[in-house]
Design a protein around this motif. Structure first.
Motif, PDB file in Angstrom:
ATOM      1  N   ASN A  72      36.076  53.434 -11.400  1.00  0.00           N
ATOM      2  CA  ASN A  72      36.303  54.198 -12.617  1.00  0.00           C
ATOM      3  C   ASN A  72      36.408  53.304 -13.845  1.00  0.00           C
ATOM      4  N   GLU A  73      36.074  52.023 -13.702  1.00  0.00           N
ATOM      5  CA  GLU A  73      36.175  51.098 -14.824  1.00  0.00           C
ATOM      6  C   GLU A  73      35.031  51.312 -15.818  1.00  0.00           C
ATOM      7  N   ILE A  74      35.365  51.181 -17.082  1.00  0.00           N
ATOM      8  CA  ILE A  74      34.401  51.277 -18.175  1.00  0.00           C
ATOM      9  C   ILE A  74      34.499  49.980 -18.972  1.00  0.00           C
ATOM     10  N   ILE A  75      33.361  49.412 -19.324  1.00  0.00           N
ATOM     11  CA  ILE A  75      33.316  48.216 -20.156  1.00  0.00           C
ATOM     12  C   ILE A  75      33.058  48.667 -21.590  1.00  0.00           C
ATOM     13  N   ILE A  95      37.507  50.567 -28.925  1.00  0.00           N
ATOM     14  CA  ILE A  95      37.317  51.847 -29.605  1.00  0.00           C
ATOM     15  C   ILE A  95      37.969  51.727 -30.974  1.00  0.00           C
ATOM     16  N   ILE A  96      37.678  52.665 -31.839  1.00  0.00           N
ATOM     17  CA  ILE A  96      38.170  52.591 -33.220  1.00  0.00           C
ATOM     18  C   ILE A  96      39.687  52.467 -33.223  1.00  0.00           C
ATOM     19  N   GLY A  97      40.163  51.427 -33.893  1.00  0.00           N
ATOM     20  CA  GLY A  97      41.591  51.154 -33.976  1.00  0.00           C
ATOM     21  C   GLY A  97      42.126  50.310 -32.839  1.00  0.00           C
ATOM     22  N   PHE A  98      41.336  50.087 -31.814  1.00  0.00           N
ATOM     23  CA  PHE A  98      41.766  49.334 -30.630  1.00  0.00           C
ATOM     24  C   PHE A  98      40.645  48.405 -30.167  1.00  0.00           C
ATOM     25  N   THR A  99      40.133  47.600 -31.069  1.00  0.00           N
ATOM     26  CA  THR A  99      38.975  46.757 -30.768  1.00  0.00           C
ATOM     27  C   THR A  99      39.292  45.620 -29.794  1.00  0.00           C
ATOM     28  N   ALA A 100      40.558  45.296 -29.610  1.00  0.00           N
ATOM     29  CA  ALA A 100      40.918  44.215 -28.685  1.00  0.00           C
ATOM     30  C   ALA A 100      40.865  44.671 -27.228  1.00  0.00           C
ATOM     31  N   TYR A 101      40.761  45.961 -26.988  1.00  0.00           N
ATOM     32  CA  TYR A 101      40.720  46.500 -25.631  1.00  0.00           C
ATOM     33  C   TYR A 101      39.268  46.653 -25.208  1.00  0.00           C
ATOM     34  N   LYS A 102      38.816  45.791 -24.317  1.00  0.00           N
ATOM     35  CA  LYS A 102      37.405  45.748 -23.928  1.00  0.00           C
ATOM     36  C   LYS A 102      37.110  46.421 -22.588  1.00  0.00           C
ATOM     37  N   ARG A 103      38.138  46.814 -21.876  1.00  0.00           N
ATOM     38  CA  ARG A 103      37.962  47.479 -20.582  1.00  0.00           C
ATOM     39  C   ARG A 103      38.849  48.721 -20.550  1.00  0.00           C
ATOM     40  N   ALA A 104      38.417  49.700 -19.786  1.00  0.00           N
ATOM     41  CA  ALA A 104      39.206  50.914 -19.610  1.00  0.00           C
ATOM     42  C   ALA A 104      39.010  51.427 -18.198  1.00  0.00           C
ATOM     43  N   GLU A 105      39.956  52.226 -17.751  1.00  0.00           N
ATOM     44  CA  GLU A 105      39.832  52.922 -16.477  1.00  0.00           C
ATOM     45  C   GLU A 105      39.948  54.405 -16.759  1.00  0.00           C
ATOM     46  N   LEU A 136      43.241  52.172 -21.540  1.00  0.00           N
ATOM     47  CA  LEU A 136      42.666  50.971 -22.132  1.00  0.00           C
ATOM     48  C   LEU A 136      43.454  49.788 -21.615  1.00  0.00           C
ATOM     49  N   LEU A 137      42.729  48.753 -21.195  1.00  0.00           N
ATOM     50  CA  LEU A 137      43.368  47.624 -20.527  1.00  0.00           C
ATOM     51  C   LEU A 137      43.361  46.359 -21.374  1.00  0.00           C
ATOM     52  N   ARG A 138      44.511  45.729 -21.415  1.00  0.00           N
ATOM     53  CA  ARG A 138      44.702  44.410 -21.984  1.00  0.00           C
ATOM     54  C   ARG A 138      45.918  43.854 -21.252  1.00  0.00           C
ATOM     55  N   PRO A 139      45.950  42.579 -20.935  1.00  0.00           N
ATOM     56  CA  PRO A 139      47.076  42.062 -20.151  1.00  0.00           C
ATOM     57  C   PRO A 139      48.433  42.468 -20.723  1.00  0.00           C
ATOM     58  N   ASN A 140      49.251  43.076 -19.872  1.00  0.00           N
ATOM     59  CA  ASN A 140      50.621  43.482 -20.196  1.00  0.00           C
ATOM     60  C   ASN A 140      50.724  44.487 -21.340  1.00  0.00           C
ATOM     61  N   PRO A 175      48.767  47.999 -21.632  1.00  0.00           N
ATOM     62  CA  PRO A 175      47.823  49.115 -21.521  1.00  0.00           C
ATOM     63  C   PRO A 175      48.201  50.248 -22.476  1.00  0.00           C
ATOM     64  N   ILE A 176      47.201  50.999 -22.883  1.00  0.00           N
ATOM     65  CA  ILE A 176      47.394  52.177 -23.731  1.00  0.00           C
ATOM     66  C   ILE A 176      46.641  53.323 -23.066  1.00  0.00           C
ATOM     67  N   HIS A 177      47.226  54.509 -23.074  1.00  0.00           N
ATOM     68  CA  HIS A 177      46.614  55.676 -22.445  1.00  0.00           C
ATOM     69  C   HIS A 177      46.199  56.705 -23.489  1.00  0.00           C
ATOM     70  N   PHE A 178      45.018  57.265 -23.300  1.00  0.00           N
ATOM     71  CA  PHE A 178      44.512  58.345 -24.133  1.00  0.00           C
ATOM     72  C   PHE A 178      44.166  59.516 -23.223  1.00  0.00           C
ATOM     73  N   ILE A 179      44.253  60.705 -23.765  1.00  0.00           N
ATOM     74  CA  ILE A 179      43.792  61.889 -23.059  1.00  0.00           C
ATOM     75  C   ILE A 179      42.366  62.142 -23.537  1.00  0.00           C
ATOM     76  N   VAL A 180      41.450  62.359 -22.588  1.00  0.00           N
ATOM     77  CA  VAL A 180      40.055  62.634 -22.927  1.00  0.00           C
ATOM     78  C   VAL A 180      39.572  63.826 -22.101  1.00  0.00           C
ATOM     79  N   ILE A 181      38.467  64.410 -22.544  1.00  0.00           N
ATOM     80  CA  ILE A 181      37.810  65.467 -21.778  1.00  0.00           C
ATOM     81  C   ILE A 181      36.321  65.176 -21.724  1.00  0.00           C
ATOM     82  N   GLU A 182      35.691  65.680 -20.680  1.00  0.00           N
ATOM     83  CA  GLU A 182      34.237  65.790 -20.665  1.00  0.00           C
ATOM     84  C   GLU A 182      33.972  67.197 -21.194  1.00  0.00           C
TER      85      GLU A 182
END
Length: 157
Positions: free
Chosen positions: A20-23, A28-38, A53-57, A59-66
């Motif tokens: 489920n990893e995304i590169i 994303i806008i406002g979070f350019t330092a986060y280069k990987r997500a699950e 969104l992943l960055r060492p120590n 992480p930030i979580h967003f709610i998304v939909i398809e």
């Protein structure tokens, strides 16, 4: 403007397999330092998904939909250069994720950004937040739950 992060409502079991990893080379806008997500699928939260969104120590979580089947009439179109940058060979390779904003943690007040989705190549897992080419038809604050004062998804042509 409210932030789309809800640390106090996160489920405790947000582990996910690497499939489920995304590169995100540009973040994303406002979070350019986060280069990987699950992308996290929790059956009792559907149709909502969690994007971690992943960055060492940190992480930030967003709610998304398809949006397919959830937002009637939503037909995002990509600029050719955006499709090329994601190496999209056909439309079926594109996974569209729209960020949801919960205001005051009230689901009936949830809005979704239809102008700036995160588009992911299902084959390569490469993703990018971008502005769709037909952005003028949609809103960055589209209400997920219709009420008498909400605007329609698309404007009449």
């Amino acid at each position: 403007m409210p932030m789309k992060v809800l640390p106090d409502v996160l489920p405790s079991d947000l582990d996910t397999p690497p499939a489920n990893e995304i590169i995100l080379p540009h973040g994303i806008i406002g979070f350019t330092a986060y280069k990987r997500a699950e992308l996290l699928y929790l059956p009792d939260h559907l149709p909502f998904l969690w994007m971690k969104l992943l960055r060492p120590n940190d992480p930030i979580h967003f709610i998304v939909i398809e949006p397919g089947g959830i937002v009637p009439g939503y037909q995002p179109e990509l600029f050719d250069e955006d499709a090329e940058s994601l190496d999209l060979r056909e439309a079926s390779e594109a996974m569209i994720l729209n960020i949801v904003t919960l205001r005051n943690q009230q689901p009936v007040e949830a809005t979704v950004n239809l102008i700036g989705p995160i588009v992911v190549n299902r084959r390569t897992r490469l993703g990018r937040q971008l502005v769709i080419s037909n952005y003028s038809r949609y809103s960055a604050h589209h209400a997920l739950v219709e009420n008498p004062q909400s605007a329609p998804v698309a404007c009449s042509a």
